[in-house]
Motif scaffolding. Structure first.
Motif, PDB file in Angstrom:
ATOM      1  N   ALA A   1       0.830  -1.211   0.000  1.00  0.00           N
ATOM      2  CA  ALA A   1       0.000   0.000   0.000  1.00  0.00           C
ATOM      3  C   ALA A   1       0.863   1.259   0.000  1.00  0.00           C
ATOM      4  O   ALA A   1       0.522   2.261  -0.644  1.00  0.00           O
ATOM      5  CB  ALA A   1      -0.938  -0.006   1.205  1.00  0.00           C
ATOM      6  N   GLN A   2       1.976   1.214   0.687  1.00  0.00           N
ATOM      7  CA  GLN A   2       2.878   2.362   0.671  1.00  0.00           C
ATOM      8  C   GLN A   2       3.482   2.561  -0.715  1.00  0.00           C
ATOM      9  O   GLN A   2       3.575   3.691  -1.211  1.00  0.00           O
ATOM     10  CB  GLN A   2       3.987   2.163   1.711  1.00  0.00           C
ATOM     11  N   ALA A   3       3.875   1.455  -1.363  1.00  0.00           N
ATOM     12  CA  ALA A   3       4.497   1.550  -2.685  1.00  0.00           C
ATOM     13  C   ALA A   3       3.535   2.100  -3.729  1.00  0.00           C
ATOM     14  O   ALA A   3       3.960   2.769  -4.687  1.00  0.00           O
ATOM     15  CB  ALA A   3       5.007   0.181  -3.122  1.00  0.00           C
ATOM     16  N   SER A   4       2.249   1.848  -3.561  1.00  0.00           N
ATOM     17  CA  SER A   4       1.270   2.312  -4.547  1.00  0.00           C
ATOM     18  C   SER A   4       0.561   3.595  -4.111  1.00  0.00           C
ATOM     19  O   SER A   4      -0.160   4.198  -4.909  1.00  0.00           O
ATOM     20  CB  SER A   4       0.224   1.223  -4.792  1.00  0.00           C
ATOM     21  N   GLY A   5       0.772   4.015  -2.873  1.00  0.00           N
ATOM     22  CA  GLY A   5       0.019   5.161  -2.363  1.00  0.00           C
ATOM     23  C   GLY A   5       0.710   6.499  -2.463  1.00  0.00           C
ATOM     24  O   GLY A   5       0.068   7.538  -2.409  1.00  0.00           O
ATOM     25  N   GLY A   6       2.032   6.503  -2.604  1.00  0.00           N
ATOM     26  CA  GLY A   6       2.746   7.778  -2.674  1.00  0.00           C
ATOM     27  C   GLY A   6       2.944   8.256  -4.092  1.00  0.00           C
ATOM     28  O   GLY A   6       2.456   7.654  -5.051  1.00  0.00           O
ATOM     29  N   THR A   7       3.669   9.347  -4.236  1.00  0.00           N
ATOM     30  CA  THR A   7       4.012   9.882  -5.557  1.00  0.00           C
ATOM     31  C   THR A   7       5.278   9.196  -6.052  1.00  0.00           C
ATOM     32  O   THR A   7       6.306   9.239  -5.361  1.00  0.00           O
ATOM     33  CB  THR A   7       4.256  11.405  -5.488  1.00  0.00           C
ATOM     34  N   PRO A   8       5.238   8.552  -7.220  1.00  0.00           N
ATOM     35  CA  PRO A   8       6.430   7.848  -7.716  1.00  0.00           C
ATOM     36  C   PRO A   8       7.624   8.789  -7.867  1.00  0.00           C
ATOM     37  O   PRO A   8       7.488   9.938  -8.284  1.00  0.00           O
ATOM     38  CB  PRO A   8       5.969   7.308  -9.070  1.00  0.00           C
ATOM     39  N   VAL A   9       8.795   8.278  -7.520  1.00  0.00           N
ATOM     40  CA  VAL A   9      10.035   9.051  -7.601  1.00  0.00           C
ATOM     41  C   VAL A   9      11.091   8.195  -8.294  1.00  0.00           C
ATOM     42  O   VAL A   9      11.236   7.005  -7.973  1.00  0.00           O
ATOM     43  CB  VAL A   9      10.536   9.437  -6.188  1.00  0.00           C
ATOM     44  N   ALA A  10      11.815   8.788  -9.225  1.00  0.00           N
ATOM     45  CA  ALA A  10      12.916   8.074  -9.871  1.00  0.00           C
ATOM     46  C   ALA A  10      14.023   7.847  -8.853  1.00  0.00           C
ATOM     47  O   ALA A  10      14.267   8.694  -7.985  1.00  0.00           O
ATOM     48  CB  ALA A  10      13.446   8.873 -11.058  1.00  0.00           C
ATOM     49  N   ILE A  11      14.697   6.720  -8.954  1.00  0.00           N
ATOM     50  CA  ILE A  11      15.776   6.413  -8.015  1.00  0.00           C
ATOM     51  C   ILE A  11      16.849   7.505  -8.051  1.00  0.00           C
ATOM     52  O   ILE A  11      17.426   7.861  -7.027  1.00  0.00           O
ATOM     53  CB  ILE A  11      16.398   5.035  -8.334  1.00  0.00           C
ATOM     54  N   SER A  12      17.071   8.082  -9.216  1.00  0.00           N
ATOM     55  CA  SER A  12      18.076   9.151  -9.344  1.00  0.00           C
ATOM     56  C   SER A  12      17.645  10.447  -8.667  1.00  0.00           C
ATOM     57  O   SER A  12      18.474  11.336  -8.450  1.00  0.00           O
ATOM     58  CB  SER A  12      18.359   9.419 -10.820  1.00  0.00           C
ATOM     59  N   ASP A  13      16.347  10.549  -8.340  1.00  0.00           N
ATOM     60  CA  ASP A  13      15.826  11.777  -7.724  1.00  0.00           C
ATOM     61  C   ASP A  13      15.457  11.589  -6.253  1.00  0.00           C
ATOM     62  O   ASP A  13      14.755  12.432  -5.679  1.00  0.00           O
ATOM     63  CB  ASP A  13      14.593  12.263  -8.490  1.00  0.00           C
ATOM     64  N   LEU A  14      15.911  10.525  -5.642  1.00  0.00           N
ATOM     65  CA  LEU A  14      15.563  10.265  -4.245  1.00  0.00           C
ATOM     66  C   LEU A  14      16.011  11.392  -3.329  1.00  0.00           C
ATOM     67  O   LEU A  14      17.089  11.975  -3.503  1.00  0.00           O
ATOM     68  CB  LEU A  14      16.216   8.958  -3.780  1.00  0.00           C
ATOM     69  N   GLN A  15      15.153  11.680  -2.342  1.00  0.00           N
ATOM     70  CA  GLN A  15      15.476  12.646  -1.298  1.00  0.00           C
ATOM     71  C   GLN A  15      15.293  11.964   0.054  1.00  0.00           C
ATOM     72  O   GLN A  15      14.500  11.015   0.181  1.00  0.00           O
ATOM     73  CB  GLN A  15      14.552  13.858  -1.390  1.00  0.00           C
ATOM     74  N   PRO A  16      16.036  12.422   1.078  1.00  0.00           N
ATOM     75  CA  PRO A  16      15.877  11.834   2.407  1.00  0.00           C
ATOM     76  C   PRO A  16      14.414  11.838   2.848  1.00  0.00           C
ATOM     77  O   PRO A  16      13.718  12.840   2.730  1.00  0.00           O
ATOM     78  CB  PRO A  16      16.742  12.738   3.297  1.00  0.00           C
ATOM     79  N   GLY A  17      13.956  10.677   3.331  1.00  0.00           N
ATOM     80  CA  GLY A  17      12.576  10.524   3.761  1.00  0.00           C
ATOM     81  C   GLY A  17      11.714   9.766   2.767  1.00  0.00           C
ATOM     82  O   GLY A  17      10.630   9.313   3.117  1.00  0.00           O
ATOM     83  N   ASP A  18      12.180   9.629   1.521  1.00  0.00           N
ATOM     84  CA  ASP A  18      11.428   8.849   0.533  1.00  0.00           C
ATOM     85  C   ASP A  18      11.420   7.375   0.927  1.00  0.00           C
ATOM     86  O   ASP A  18      12.356   6.879   1.579  1.00  0.00           O
ATOM     87  CB  ASP A  18      12.049   8.994  -0.859  1.00  0.00           C
ATOM     88  N   ILE A  19      10.372   6.669   0.530  1.00  0.00           N
ATOM     89  CA  ILE A  19      10.257   5.234   0.808  1.00  0.00           C
ATOM     90  C   ILE A  19      10.676   4.454  -0.431  1.00  0.00           C
ATOM     91  O   ILE A  19      10.223   4.741  -1.545  1.00  0.00           O
ATOM     92  CB  ILE A  19       8.822   4.861   1.219  1.00  0.00           C
ATOM     93  N   VAL A  20      11.565   3.473  -0.222  1.00  0.00           N
ATOM     94  CA  VAL A  20      12.027   2.611  -1.310  1.00  0.00           C
ATOM     95  C   VAL A  20      11.439   1.218  -1.082  1.00  0.00           C
ATOM     96  O   VAL A  20      11.566   0.652   0.016  1.00  0.00           O
ATOM     97  CB  VAL A  20      13.566   2.538  -1.358  1.00  0.00           C
ATOM     98  N   ALA A  21      10.775   0.684  -2.117  1.00  0.00           N
ATOM     99  CA  ALA A  21      10.188  -0.653  -2.044  1.00  0.00           C
ATOM    100  C   ALA A  21      11.089  -1.646  -2.774  1.00  0.00           C
ATOM    101  O   ALA A  21      11.752  -1.288  -3.761  1.00  0.00           O
ATOM    102  CB  ALA A  21       8.795  -0.653  -2.654  1.00  0.00           C
ATOM    103  N   TYR A  22      11.099  -2.887  -2.280  1.00  0.00           N
ATOM    104  CA  TYR A  22      12.004  -3.903  -2.830  1.00  0.00           C
ATOM    105  C   TYR A  22      11.250  -5.164  -3.234  1.00  0.00           C
ATOM    106  O   TYR A  22      10.135  -5.414  -2.782  1.00  0.00           O
ATOM    107  CB  TYR A  22      13.075  -4.254  -1.790  1.00  0.00           C
ATOM    108  N   TYR A  23      11.905  -5.938  -4.102  1.00  0.00           N
ATOM    109  CA  TYR A  23      11.416  -7.217  -4.618  1.00  0.00           C
ATOM    110  C   TYR A  23      10.202  -7.007  -5.544  1.00  0.00           C
ATOM    111  O   TYR A  23       9.592  -5.941  -5.575  1.00  0.00           O
ATOM    112  CB  TYR A  23      11.101  -8.188  -3.487  1.00  0.00           C
ATOM    113  N   GLY A  24       9.866  -8.071  -6.283  1.00  0.00           N
ATOM    114  CA  GLY A  24       8.856  -7.969  -7.323  1.00  0.00           C
ATOM    115  C   GLY A  24       7.495  -7.505  -6.851  1.00  0.00           C
ATOM    116  O   GLY A  24       6.813  -6.751  -7.539  1.00  0.00           O
ATOM    117  N   GLY A  25       7.082  -7.928  -5.684  1.00  0.00           N
ATOM    118  CA  GLY A  25       5.760  -7.544  -5.209  1.00  0.00           C
ATOM    119  C   GLY A  25       5.771  -6.422  -4.197  1.00  0.00           C
ATOM    120  O   GLY A  25       4.790  -6.228  -3.477  1.00  0.00           O
TER     121      GLY A  25
END
Length: 207
Positions: free
Chosen positions: A144-168
Motif C-alpha cells: 500500500a505504501q508503494a502504490s500510495g505515494g508519488t512515484p520518484v525516480a531512483i536518481s531523484d531520491l530525497q531523504p525521507g522517501d520510501i524505497v520498495a524492494y522485490y517484485g511484489g
C-alpha cells in the motif's frame, strides 16, 4: 609645457564631467530647499545644485561621493538602516528530515512481524511509525505504501522517501541520503542502515 597642458586637460575634463552630472541632475530632479555642494576632485572648484540629492538613483553613480560629499553620509545611514531590518528566521526541518531523524533513532531496535513500534518493528511498521513522528499518516503495509505515494525516480531520491524492494514490493525502507536506507529487514535482525541497492529495487515513492 606638454606635461602642463595634459594636466590642464585632465582638470578641464573633471570639471566638464562634474558640470554635466550637475546639469542633468538639475533638469531631472525636483527642486529642494537645501542645495547640495558639488566639488571637482583635486581642484578648488565647487558649486551648489538645488535638489541634487533628490535625483532618483543618483547614489548609484560610481564614485558619486567624490563629487557630492553629502551623499556619502546618506549612503552610510541607508546601509545601516537596511541591515537592521528583518532578522533572519530560523530554518524549520522538512518532513523528510523529520522522518530520517525518527528512523535513525530506532537503529538497533529488534524486528517483530506485524509490529509498528515503538520498540519493535517490521519493515512497513517502521516506515509508518517514522512518518507518524513527522505528523503524517501513510498506509500501513509495504504494498500500500508503494502504490500510495508519488512515484520518484531512483536518481531523484530525497531523504525521507520510501524505497520498495522485490517484485511484489514486499519490503520497504526509508532513504536517508548518501546512497543508503534504514529498514527493519527480517526476523533475527535489528533496524539497520544498509546500501540502497542491497536488495532488488521495485520502486520509490514520496509522501
Amino acid at each position: 609645457m606638454a606635461q602642463h597642458r595634459r594636466q590642464n586637460v585632465k582638470t578641464v575634463r573633471r570639471i566638464a564631467g562634474t558640470t554635466a552630472i550637475a546639469a542633468v541632475a538639475t533638469l531631472a530632479g525636483p527642486a529642494a530647499a537645501n542645495a547640495a555642494e558639488v566639488v571637482v576632485p583635486n581642484t578648488d572648484y565647487s558649486f551648489n545644485v538645488e535638489g541634487l540629492e533628490n535625483v532618483p538613483n543618483i547614489d548609484q553613480i560610481p564614485n558619486v561621493d567624490q563629487y557630492v560629499p553629502s551623499l556619502s553620509a546618506q549612503e552610510t545611514t541607508s546601509t545601516t538602516n537596511y541591515s537592521a531590518e528583518a532578522p533572519a528566521q530560523p530554518a524549520t526541518s522538512s518532513t523528510g528530515q523529520q522522518v530520517v531523524d525518527a528512523v535513525y533513532s530506532k537503529i538497533g531496535s529488534p524486528y517483530g512481524w506485524g509490529a509498528a513500534g515503538p520498540s519493535t518493528f517490521d519493515c512497513s511498521g517502521l516506515t509508518s511509525w517514522a512518518y507518524a513522528q513527522a505528523g503524517k499518516e501513510i498506509p500501513r503495509t509495504s504494498q500500500a505504501q508503494a502504490s500510495g505515494g508519488t512515484p520518484v525516480a531512483i536518481s531523484d531520491l530525497q531523504p525521507g522517501d520510501i524505497v520498495a524492494y522485490y517484485g511484489g514490493a514486499s519490503h520497504v525502507g526509508i532513504y536517508v541520503g548518501n546512497g543508503t536506507i534504514v529498514d527493519s529487514l527480517n526476523s533475527g535482525s535489528t533496524v539497520s542502515e544498509r546500501p540502497l541497492d542491497y536488495m532488488p529495487i521495485h520502486s520509490a515513492v514520496r509522501f
